[in-house]
Scaffold this active site. Structure first.
Site, PDB file in Angstrom:
ATOM      1  N   LYS A 223       0.804  -1.220   0.000  1.00 22.69           N
ATOM      2  CA  LYS A 223       0.000   0.000   0.000  1.00 22.69           C
ATOM      3  C   LYS A 223       0.842   1.277   0.000  1.00 22.69           C
ATOM      4  O   LYS A 223       0.334   2.347  -0.299  1.00 22.69           O
ATOM      5  CB  LYS A 223      -0.970  -0.003   1.172  1.00 22.69           C
ATOM      6  CG  LYS A 223      -1.989  -1.120   1.086  1.00 22.69           C
ATOM      7  CD  LYS A 223      -2.922  -0.958  -0.110  1.00 22.69           C
ATOM      8  CE  LYS A 223      -3.984  -2.029  -0.147  1.00 22.69           C
ATOM      9  NZ  LYS A 223      -4.922  -1.858  -1.259  1.00 22.69           N
TER      10      LYS A 223
HETATM   11  N1  PMP Z   1      -3.532  -8.083   1.415  1.00 23.12           N
HETATM   12  C1  PMP Z   1      -3.636  -7.174   2.386  1.00 23.12           C
HETATM   13  C2  PMP Z   1      -3.059  -7.470   3.723  1.00 23.12           C
HETATM   14  C3  PMP Z   1      -4.292  -5.953   2.130  1.00 23.12           C
HETATM   15  O1  PMP Z   1      -4.397  -5.034   3.106  1.00 23.12           O
HETATM   16  C4  PMP Z   1      -4.847  -5.734   0.849  1.00 23.12           C
HETATM   17  C5  PMP Z   1      -5.566  -4.449   0.574  1.00 23.12           C
HETATM   18  N2  PMP Z   1      -6.891  -4.350   0.986  1.00 23.12           N
HETATM   19  C6  PMP Z   1      -4.735  -6.733  -0.128  1.00 23.12           C
HETATM   20  C7  PMP Z   1      -4.056  -7.888   0.194  1.00 23.12           C
HETATM   21  C8  PMP Z   1      -5.354  -6.619  -1.483  1.00 23.12           C
HETATM   22  O2  PMP Z   1      -4.747  -5.656  -2.282  1.00 23.12           O
HETATM   23  P1  PMP Z   1      -5.633  -4.781  -3.252  1.00 23.12           P
HETATM   24  O3  PMP Z   1      -6.456  -3.864  -2.401  1.00 23.12           O
HETATM   25  O4  PMP Z   1      -4.656  -4.033  -4.094  1.00 23.12           O
HETATM   26  O5  PMP Z   1      -6.512  -5.685  -4.033  1.00 23.12           O
END
Ligand code: PMP
Length: 344
Positions: free
Chosen positions: A48
């Site tokens: 992120k």
């Molecule tokens: N794994 C974790 C620990 C996350 O916090 C997130 C984000 N919500 C994701 C995977 C998935 O990533 P994305 O939001 O880019 O689909």
């Protein structure tokens, strides 16, 4: 001694260019080669960081932000931590509305980075006024000089991965990647990375990971939003109870659903066998790989990249806590915990 001081100006310069690490014991006996893209090497310990920096810098470029302004977001924790980190360096206030499902560690970490945190009930619908979406929207309306990141509906989320994660994986695999396995929450990671990879080679297979209790897989297969797919589950950051516009379903070839229990055990196994201390969704992604191997998804020539989104330290009170595992019914008769913990 003479010469230049070798130092970064701040942590933001360390975002991205995370390592690709070959997996060994976890994939023993699987056909092909398996590599983890380990996003915990980002300074905020998750993927992120990439979107926080990209979205905030785009807002700055458009003149939407000046020091002292407020950045608001809904988050399961990781995005919040990254936004709080970028805000500290760039001089913004940071307000985060989080789900009560987020681990206590994650919430405390957000506060340690100087963010103000609103903890909102997890099991209410997205349009309920108490939901973290509605709370964030309301705060954005009320606070002058604020921007709302809105990662689920922000195309810059996907663009961040199109511009960084995708090119990095293509370069690191020397264009040899055949399959990408990635969790989908907002869908930014999988969609942005997939778009770049498919532009380089349309044959790269994009395999999404979803949770039981989430609507994404069914929506991908039927284009229908099925409310019956929604029920509470424990994995944080994976799956959704709505359809995010940050997800480009067209670049995803299929979804695999994984169970809370299997993902938790797999995360613990990765830590114990690969020496990589990973979060819950990394376990989910590897569990999906294991299920896909059983479905003969990979041949001997496969070069599979699995995204490990965050670090295990965020789950000390959950999957790495034996009591929590026991309380969920995730340890059956034989507990590895008892073998490892010796009171002396
Ligand atoms: N794994 C974790 C620990 C996350 O916090 C997130 C984000 N919500 C994701 C995977 C998935 O990533 P994305 O939001 O880019 O689909």
């Amino acid at each position: 001694m003479s010469g230049q001081i070798q130092a970064y100006n701040n942590v933001l310069e360390l975002i991205g260019e995370t390592p690709l690490i070959k997996l060994s014991q976890t994939v023993d006996g699987f056909p092909g080669d398996y590599y983890a893209k380990v996003e915990s090497f980002n300074p905020g310990h998750s993927s992120k960081d990439r979107i926080a920096l990209h979205i905030i810098e785009q807002a700055e470029n458009k003149g939407l932000l000046k020091p002292g302004d407020t950045i608001i977001e809904t988050t399961s924790g990781n995005t919040g931590f990254s936004i709080a980190m970028v805000s500290r360096i760039k001089g913004y206030d940071c307000i985060l509305a989080v789900s009560s499902k987020s681990s206590a560690d994650k919430i405390d970490m957000l506060k340690s980075m100087g963010a103000k945190v609103y903890v909102c009930p997890a099991n209410v619908s997205a349009d309920d006024p108490r939901s973290y979406y509605e709370v964030a929207k309301r705060l954005h309306e009320e606070i002058k000089n604020s921007i709302y990141i809105n990662q689920y509906f922000n195309e810059l989320n996907t663009e961040a991965h199109y511009m960084s994660t995708g090119p990095e994986i293509w370069k690191q695999t020397a264009g040899k990647i055949t399959h990408l396995v990635a969790c989908s929450g907002t869908g930014g990671t999988i969609s942005g990375t997939a778009k770049y990879l498919k532009e380089q080679n349309p044959n790269v297979q994009i395999l999404g990971v979803d949770a039981y209790g989430s609507v994404l897989k069914k929506f991908h297969e039927t284009q229908e939003f099925d409310k019956n797919e929604i029920y509470p589950y424990r994995i944080e950051g994976l799956g959704k109870n709505l359809i995010p516009t940050a997800t480009d379903f067209d670049v995803i070839d299929s979804f695999t659903k994984v169970k809370d229990e299997d993902a938790a055990h797999m995360a613990r196994k990765i830590s114990q066998t690969e020496g990589l201390f990973v979060g819950y969704t990394s376990g989910a992604a590897m569990q999906a790989v294991k299920q896909l191997v059983k479905e003969n998804a990979f041949g001997e020539d496969a070069v599979v990249v699995v995204i490990f989104p965050d670090h295990g330290s965020r789950y000390m009170s959950k999957i790495y806590n034996d009591k929590w595992m026991q309380d969920q019914g995730f340890f059956d008769s034989v507990s590895t915990a008892a073998e490892q913990h010796i009171e002396y």
